[in-house]
Motif scaffolding. Structure first.
Motif, PDB file in Angstrom:
ATOM      1  N   ILE A  53      50.815  39.462  31.437  1.00 30.00           N
ATOM      2  CA  ILE A  53      49.824  40.381  30.935  1.00 30.00           C
ATOM      3  C   ILE A  53      50.300  41.743  31.099  1.00 30.00           C
ATOM      4  CG2 ILE A  53      47.339  41.173  31.088  1.00 30.00           C
ATOM      5  CD1 ILE A  53      47.490  38.112  30.445  1.00 30.00           C
ATOM      6  N   ILE A  54      50.240  42.612  29.953  1.00 33.12           N
ATOM      7  CA  ILE A  54      50.743  43.702  30.138  1.00 33.12           C
ATOM      8  C   ILE A  54      49.569  44.867  30.414  1.00 33.12           C
ATOM      9  CG2 ILE A  54      52.109  45.702  28.941  1.00 33.12           C
ATOM     10  CD1 ILE A  54      53.325  43.421  27.338  1.00 33.12           C
ATOM     11  N   CYS A  55      49.766  45.577  31.348  1.00 29.69           N
ATOM     12  CA  CYS A  55      48.620  46.728  31.671  1.00 29.69           C
ATOM     13  C   CYS A  55      49.332  48.140  31.621  1.00 29.69           C
ATOM     14  CB  CYS A  55      48.045  46.497  32.992  1.00 29.69           C
ATOM     15  SG  CYS A  55      46.792  47.552  33.303  1.00 29.69           S
ATOM     16  N   LEU A  56      49.033  48.816  30.734  1.00 36.42           N
ATOM     17  CA  LEU A  56      49.489  50.299  30.435  1.00 36.42           C
ATOM     18  C   LEU A  56      48.510  51.252  31.124  1.00 36.42           C
ATOM     19  CD1 LEU A  56      50.328  50.179  26.663  1.00 36.42           C
ATOM     20  CD2 LEU A  56      51.945  49.514  28.658  1.00 36.42           C
ATOM     21  N   THR A  57      49.179  51.837  32.051  1.00 36.14           N
ATOM     22  CA  THR A  57      47.950  52.588  33.131  1.00 36.14           C
ATOM     23  C   THR A  57      48.247  53.958  32.727  1.00 36.14           C
ATOM     24  OG1 THR A  57      49.836  52.607  34.666  1.00 36.14           O
ATOM     25  CG2 THR A  57      48.159  50.908  34.905  1.00 36.14           C
ATOM     26  N   LYS A  58      47.402  54.932  33.355  1.00 33.00           N
ATOM     27  CA  LYS A  58      47.468  56.425  33.226  1.00 33.00           C
ATOM     28  C   LYS A  58      47.578  56.834  31.776  1.00 33.00           C
ATOM     29  CE  LYS A  58      50.038  56.760  37.587  1.00 33.00           C
ATOM     30  NZ  LYS A  58      50.601  57.498  38.509  1.00 33.00           N
ATOM     31  N   ILE A  77      38.757  49.300  32.235  1.00 36.79           N
ATOM     32  CA  ILE A  77      38.685  48.360  33.693  1.00 36.79           C
ATOM     33  C   ILE A  77      37.892  47.093  33.311  1.00 36.79           C
ATOM     34  CG2 ILE A  77      38.136  48.358  35.946  1.00 36.79           C
ATOM     35  CD1 ILE A  77      40.023  50.648  35.221  1.00 36.79           C
ATOM     36  N   ASP A  78      36.813  47.096  32.557  1.00 35.88           N
ATOM     37  CA  ASP A  78      36.159  46.052  32.381  1.00 35.88           C
ATOM     38  C   ASP A  78      36.765  45.009  31.647  1.00 35.88           C
ATOM     39  OD1 ASP A  78      33.905  46.705  33.822  1.00 35.88           O
ATOM     40  OD2 ASP A  78      32.672  47.592  32.318  1.00 35.88           O
ATOM     41  N   LEU A 105      44.126  50.644  40.643  1.00 34.45           N
ATOM     42  CA  LEU A 105      43.480  49.896  39.564  1.00 34.45           C
ATOM     43  C   LEU A 105      42.969  48.726  40.594  1.00 34.45           C
ATOM     44  CD1 LEU A 105      43.185  49.194  37.004  1.00 34.45           C
ATOM     45  CD2 LEU A 105      45.598  48.194  36.928  1.00 34.45           C
ATOM     46  N   ILE A 106      43.506  47.919  41.346  1.00 35.97           N
ATOM     47  CA  ILE A 106      42.695  46.912  41.955  1.00 35.97           C
ATOM     48  C   ILE A 106      41.522  47.352  42.901  1.00 35.97           C
ATOM     49  CG2 ILE A 106      42.993  45.389  44.061  1.00 35.97           C
ATOM     50  CD1 ILE A 106      46.106  45.064  42.966  1.00 35.97           C
TER      51      ILE A 106
END
Ligand SMILES: Nc1nc2c(ncn2[C@@H]2O[C@H](COP(=O)(O)OP(=O)(O)OP(=O)(O)O)[C@@H](O)[C@H]2O)c(=O)[nH]1
Ligand SMILES: [Mg+2]
Ligand SMILES: [Zn+2]
Length: 283
Positions: free
Chosen positions: A107-112, A146-147, A171-172
């Motif tokens: 699962i890819i999560c792009l942050t910031k 986030i949701d 994030l966690i």
């Protein structure tokens, strides 16, 4: 009784059985059978009293990460920050290969995403969604995405990976709604001036089982470089049409993969990183 190991501290294994955490030691037989028990292992427990027990058996693992040492994960949340630090897409692609090889859902999560232009992260999202991966764009600071990420994490065992500073712990904390993980606040905890997680531990909340990882995770896997193509799902439709049966899709003539790149059917960025990854494995 059966349960899952949530935390290991020296000889003590903290096993979640029903709604309790049982402090367990491993029986000699189990230690001989399996050299090292891991967080995530599903084990059989014999109770000694209300909160103590012995581990008397271990289920066969469906997969295992090396660093952090975790077993039986369902999903790897590959965390990539869009800025500070800059995205490392080679690391992202390597982690996808690793997941597919080990029977883990990437699962890819792009942050910031608050730090860059929308077009830029949507471009990346597009590339990976087109191949068939799930991509979440989040900002822990601005509370974006986030949701929907939370829904992805429910009812499964997920590990967050990614370079140091990409925002995993922040994030966690957001996902869980509590400050459980220490995030990058400068402190005197270690030489790098930052908090790092010292032991692997499962954090449970709302049907989510999450593991934070300290900084970079190592992705050693013994895939022969000739097989790397198999983990590029977007190549599937083309690899059988190359002129040479053992085509690596790099220097060969009449290569269907290269043609597909030329015609915009395969992402040029992904393809170029494929070459880099294969070449780095050939030496
Ligand atoms: N602008 C912005 N900064 C963020 C975001 N998420 C985290 N940060 C900042 O990025 C820094 C690093 O965040 P951490 O959560 O500690 O990163 P990490 O991935 O856990 O880092 P390690 O534990 O070293 O692997 C902190 O200063 C956070 O405040 C975000 O969505 N936007
Ligand atoms: Mg962290
Ligand atoms: Zn080819």
């Amino acid at each position: 009784m059966t349960g899952k190991i949530y935390k290991i501290l020296s000889n003590f294994h903290y096993v979640k059985v029903d709604d309790r955490i049982i402090e367990c030691k491993a029986q000699g037989k189990v230690k001989r059978e399996i050299q090292k028990l891991l967080v995530g292992d599903n084990v059989q427990v014999e109770l000694i009293d209300n909160n103590k027990g012995n581990i008397i058996g271990v289920e066969k693992r469906k997969n295992q990460l090396l660093r952090p040492n975790v077993a039986n994960l369902d999903k790897l949340i590959i965390t990539v920050s869009m800025k500070s630090p800059d995205p490392d897409y080679i690391l992202l692609d390597k982690q996808i290969i690793y997941c597919l090889f080990n029977n883990i859902i990437p699962i890819i999560c792009l942050t910031k995403i608050d730090l860059i232009d929308e077009n830029e992260y949507l471009r990346i999202k597009n590339i990976y969604e087109k191949i068939g991966y799930k991509v979440y764009c989040v900002s822990s600071i601005d509370n974006i995405g986030i949701d929907s990420l939370k829904n992805e994490l429910k009812n499964c065992f997920c590990v967050f990976s990614g370079n140091s500073g990409v925002g995993k712990s922040t994030l966690i904390n957001k996902v869980i709604g509590k400050d459980i993980m220490n995030s990058g606040v400068i402190s005197s905890k270690n030489q790098r001036g930052k908090h790092t997680t010292r032991h692997v531990q499962i954090i449970e909340n709302d049907d989510m089982l999450l593991v934070d990882t300290p900084g970079f995770s190592l992705f050693d896997c013994n895939i022969p470089y000739k097989d790397i193509e198999l983990y590029y799902e977007e190549f599937n439709d083309y690899i059988n049409n190359c002129e040479f049966k053992d085509c690596l899709h790099i220097k060969e003539e009449n290569c269907a993969v290269k043609n597909a790149v030329k015609n915009g059917l395969i992402s040029k960025d992904r393809y170029e990183r494929y070459i880099t990854i294969v070449n780095s494995m050939r030496i």
